[in-house]
Design an enzyme around this catalytic site. Structure first.
Site, PDB file in Angstrom:
ATOM      1  N   HIS A  47       0.744  -1.190  -0.033  1.00  0.00           N
ATOM      2  CA  HIS A  47       0.101   0.041   0.005  1.00  0.00           C
ATOM      3  C   HIS A  47       0.869   1.268  -0.061  1.00  0.00           C
ATOM      4  CE1 HIS A  47      -3.360  -2.273   1.978  1.00  0.00           C
ATOM      5  NE2 HIS A  47      -3.409  -2.753   0.540  1.00  0.00           N
TER       6      HIS A  47
ATOM      7  N   TYR B  89       9.581  -3.388 -10.727  1.00  0.00           N
ATOM      8  CA  TYR B  89       9.634  -3.478 -12.121  1.00  0.00           C
ATOM      9  C   TYR B  89      10.685  -3.623 -12.946  1.00  0.00           C
ATOM     10  CZ  TYR B  89       4.722  -2.346 -12.120  1.00  0.00           C
ATOM     11  OH  TYR B  89       3.291  -2.452 -12.145  1.00  0.00           O
TER      12      TYR B  89
END
Length: 401
Positions: free
Chosen positions: A353, A363
């Protein structure tokens, strides 16, 4: 003065006409809207009990045409909702997002206001509908329901089937109190894990409770993303990069994260991997090409129904009420860490979160940074049980000797 049926005057070229239709017992207004691309004259009709009503409908129709909107006379709220579910959610998960919205619409929207013509729907109609549903639904469900209507009408607007979105003009009323989120306390968590020990779901529950991954993230986890023996200097961890959602995407971009594993989770997963290989070998099955960590007895991927069914039996065996659900293991993870003194901002990072740089690092497929706070805390929280198990194993070994 009231309107009385009169013989229609023959309309001039390009004029609108209002006349009495005895067969329909209504006034008819024929509107001239030029010609279609095929050369056919556009002359839609509207109906009303009085000429005044027909004139107003003609004016409204012309306004819609000028605004580029051609609302079909018989296009209903149900048509708009079904069009949105069919075309407006392309690429979304059929069982998840689409299924949830379709279920809510079929139960609480379409049966109640679905027959209303979309062009005639008013803000008062929407308010009355929501007030009725507020007696049976929680406030959050009412918000979700209104969102379905708003998005359906917006979808119709983009296709020139609605002039305005009246659902944007209303606010959500206060509904019934929702079901409060629950979390297992430490003793309950220990009882659930003890009850799950002989179950094939044991490793799944240990991972969920001690690492905080979502159920939708645990079910598709592959061994390629479980690093139980990483390179030197990097703690054992899992790369939470996938979920069961459409195209395997996680719930949000922020949910992609790499988290260290508590020692107990590593031990359980290693044992689970050995057991899984033995099971497949004994049944003569090839190793699953998907490499799933958790599977059914037949080697198929777990689905939510599998997990709920087995978890319900485990909770009952642990002596708890059957109202607990697998998703509350994640709530329990947060609660246990909070009780242990871990700051909330760090817990938010662990459960995906946070907006910090960890997401970007993941990524780029980098193993650093691996978030370690949760693993360290869980090792402390469950250390007592682990020590007792080790002591029991030692006693058993002495007895055998």
């Amino acid at each position: 003065m009231t309107d009385t049926p009169q013989r229609a005057r023959r309309a001039g070229h390009g004029e609108d006409t209002i006349y009495w239709d005895a067969a329909k017992n209504r006034y008819v207004g024929a509107v001239s809207l030029g010609y279609a691309p095929n050369g056919k004259r556009r002359r839609p009709k509207v109906y009303g009990k009085t000429k005044t009503e027909v004139r107003q409908k003609i004016r409204d129709l012309k306004k819609e045409v000028q605004a580029g909107v051609k609302s079909p006379a018989n296009y209903t709220v149900a048509d708009a909702v079904n069009d949105w579910l069919e075309r407006g959610l392309k690429g979304r998960d059929e069982k998840g997002t689409i299924g949830k919205n379709r279920s809510m619409a079929n139960k609480h929207l379409i049966p109640l206001i679905g027959k209303a013509k979309l062009k005639d729907l008013s803000a008062d109609d929407v308010d009355d509908w929501l007030d009725d549903r507020a007696e049976v639904l929680a406030t959050r469900s009412l918000r979700d329901l209104l969102a379905i209507l708003r998005r359906s009408i917006a979808h119709a607007q983009r296709r020139d089937k609605a002039a305005r979105n009246v659902a944007l003009l209303v606010t959500v009323p206060e509904g019934r109190p929702g079901r409060p989120s629950k979390a297992l306390d430490l003793e309950q968590a220990k009882a659930v894990l003890a009850a799950a020990r002989p179950s094939r779901l044991y490793a799944y529950l240990v991972l969920s409770l001690l690492s905080g991954v979502r159920a939708e993230e645990a079910r598709p986890l592959t061994w390629d993303h479980a690093f139980l023996e990483p390179k030197e200097g990097i703690p054992p961890h899992v790369a939470v990069w996938r979920s069961v959602r459409k195209h395997g995407e996680t719930k949000t971009r922020k949910s992609r994260r790499t988290i260290a594993l508590p020692r107990q989770v590593v031990d359980v997963l290693e044992e689970h991997k050995r057991w899984q290989k033995q099971e497949r070998a004994s049944r003569g099955m090839e190793w699953s090409p998907t490499g799933r960590v958790f599977t059914t007895r037949s080697g198929e991927p777990l689905d939510a129904a599998n997990v709920r069914r087995d978890f319900k039996a485990i909770v009952k065996k642990a002596g708890l009420k059957p109202e607990w659900t697998p998703r509350e293991l994640r709530h329990s993870f947060v609660s246990l860490l909070s009780d242990h003194g871990i700051p909330l901002e760090r817990i938010a990072l662990l459960v995906g979160h946070s907006s910090q740089a960890t997401t970007e690092a993941v990524y780029r497929k980098q193993l650093r940074p691996v978030i370690t706070e949760g693993a360290e805390a869980m090792d402390d929280i469950f250390a007592e049980d682990q020590e007792e198990e080790d002591a029991e194993d030692d006693e058993e070994g002495d007895a055998v000797a």
